[in-house]
Design a protein around this motif. Structure first.
Motif, PDB file in Angstrom:
ATOM      1  N   SER A  56       0.953  -0.985   0.071  1.00  0.00           N
ATOM      2  CA  SER A  56       0.075   0.109  -0.197  1.00  0.00           C
ATOM      3  C   SER A  56       0.821   1.165  -0.037  1.00  0.00           C
ATOM      4  O   SER A  56       0.245   2.401  -0.746  1.00  0.00           O
ATOM      5  CB  SER A  56      -0.927   0.132   1.281  1.00  0.00           C
ATOM      6  OG  SER A  56      -1.728   1.033   1.473  1.00  0.00           O
ATOM      7  N   LEU A  57       1.916   1.329   0.836  1.00  0.00           N
ATOM      8  CA  LEU A  57       2.830   2.424   0.835  1.00  0.00           C
ATOM      9  C   LEU A  57       3.477   2.632  -0.352  1.00  0.00           C
ATOM     10  O   LEU A  57       3.723   3.684  -1.042  1.00  0.00           O
ATOM     11  CB  LEU A  57       3.890   2.279   1.948  1.00  0.00           C
ATOM     12  CG  LEU A  57       3.309   2.362   3.146  1.00  0.00           C
ATOM     13  CD1 LEU A  57       4.500   2.050   4.312  1.00  0.00           C
ATOM     14  CD2 LEU A  57       3.036   3.829   3.587  1.00  0.00           C
ATOM     15  N   HIS A  60       0.830   3.989  -2.677  1.00  0.00           N
ATOM     16  CA  HIS A  60       0.712   5.735  -2.642  1.00  0.00           C
ATOM     17  C   HIS A  60       1.750   6.376  -2.758  1.00  0.00           C
ATOM     18  O   HIS A  60       1.873   7.566  -3.384  1.00  0.00           O
ATOM     19  CB  HIS A  60       0.411   5.731  -1.063  1.00  0.00           C
ATOM     20  CG  HIS A  60      -1.125   5.494  -0.755  1.00  0.00           C
ATOM     21  ND1 HIS A  60      -1.456   4.098  -0.518  1.00  0.00           N
ATOM     22  CD2 HIS A  60      -2.060   5.876  -0.473  1.00  0.00           C
ATOM     23  CE1 HIS A  60      -2.828   4.008  -0.172  1.00  0.00           C
ATOM     24  NE2 HIS A  60      -3.274   5.285  -0.323  1.00  0.00           N
ATOM     25  N   LEU A  63       1.753   6.929  -6.628  1.00  0.00           N
ATOM     26  CA  LEU A  63       0.826   7.956  -6.893  1.00  0.00           C
ATOM     27  C   LEU A  63       1.027   9.296  -6.495  1.00  0.00           C
ATOM     28  O   LEU A  63       0.778  10.348  -7.532  1.00  0.00           O
ATOM     29  CB  LEU A  63      -0.505   7.529  -6.249  1.00  0.00           C
ATOM     30  CG  LEU A  63      -1.168   6.239  -6.687  1.00  0.00           C
ATOM     31  CD1 LEU A  63      -2.453   6.043  -6.104  1.00  0.00           C
ATOM     32  CD2 LEU A  63      -1.469   6.185  -8.447  1.00  0.00           C
ATOM     33  N   LEU A  64       1.884   9.570  -5.516  1.00  0.00           N
ATOM     34  CA  LEU A  64       1.930  10.734  -5.245  1.00  0.00           C
ATOM     35  C   LEU A  64       3.334  11.438  -5.864  1.00  0.00           C
ATOM     36  O   LEU A  64       3.433  12.572  -6.322  1.00  0.00           O
ATOM     37  CB  LEU A  64       2.449  10.837  -3.502  1.00  0.00           C
ATOM     38  CG  LEU A  64       1.329  10.875  -2.603  1.00  0.00           C
ATOM     39  CD1 LEU A  64       1.691  10.441  -1.234  1.00  0.00           C
ATOM     40  CD2 LEU A  64       0.656  11.873  -2.783  1.00  0.00           C
TER      41      LEU A  64
END
Length: 133
Positions: A56-57, A60, A63-64
């Motif tokens: 998940s990290l 993210h 995506l960031l």
């Protein structure tokens, strides 16, 4: 030779005592095996949760940190204002050949560490159908 235990009752009592200690030991071993199985199950659950959290990290972070392509905030198109010296004055001319080229422009595309997107950028510029590019 004198026996350690002199009577059958004493021998039976010792045997009963040993059997009781053996049963207690077996119960304790079974209890420890159950606790070990629970700990292994909990360890697997924690490892799975850690893997899911790391995945998940990563998602993210991607995506960031990825370039924000397609979210362009541009000015609306405006008409070109030509200086007077470029305007044709006098009688209209009849065009007999191919149309004259429009204003010649150049496109500069800065690209620092964006090689993966360079082809897409160039295609976008070429696909504008502007003859004097």
């Amino acid at each position: 030779m004198k026996d350690r235990y002199t009577s059958v009752e004493e021998q039976n009592a010792v045997v009963d005592e040993l059997l009781s200690a053996l049963a207690e030991r077996d119960a304790r071993i079974a209890e420890l095996e159950r606790a070990s199985a629970e700990l292994q199950s909990a360890q697997k659950a924690v490892q799975l949760a850690a893997k899911v959290t790391l995945a998940s990290l990563r998602v993210h972070a991607l995506l960031l940190l990825r370039p924000k392509l397609g979210v362009l905030r541009q000015y609306a198109p405006r008409p070109i204002r030509l200086p007077r010296k470029h305007l044709v004055t006098g009688p209209p001319q009849v065009v007999t050949g191919p149309p004259q080229a429009s204003l010649k422009i150049s496109v500069v595309t800065p690209s620092l560490n964006q090689a993966a997107y360079l082809e897409r950028t160039m295609r976008s510029v070429i696909e504008q159908n502007y003859s004097s590019l």
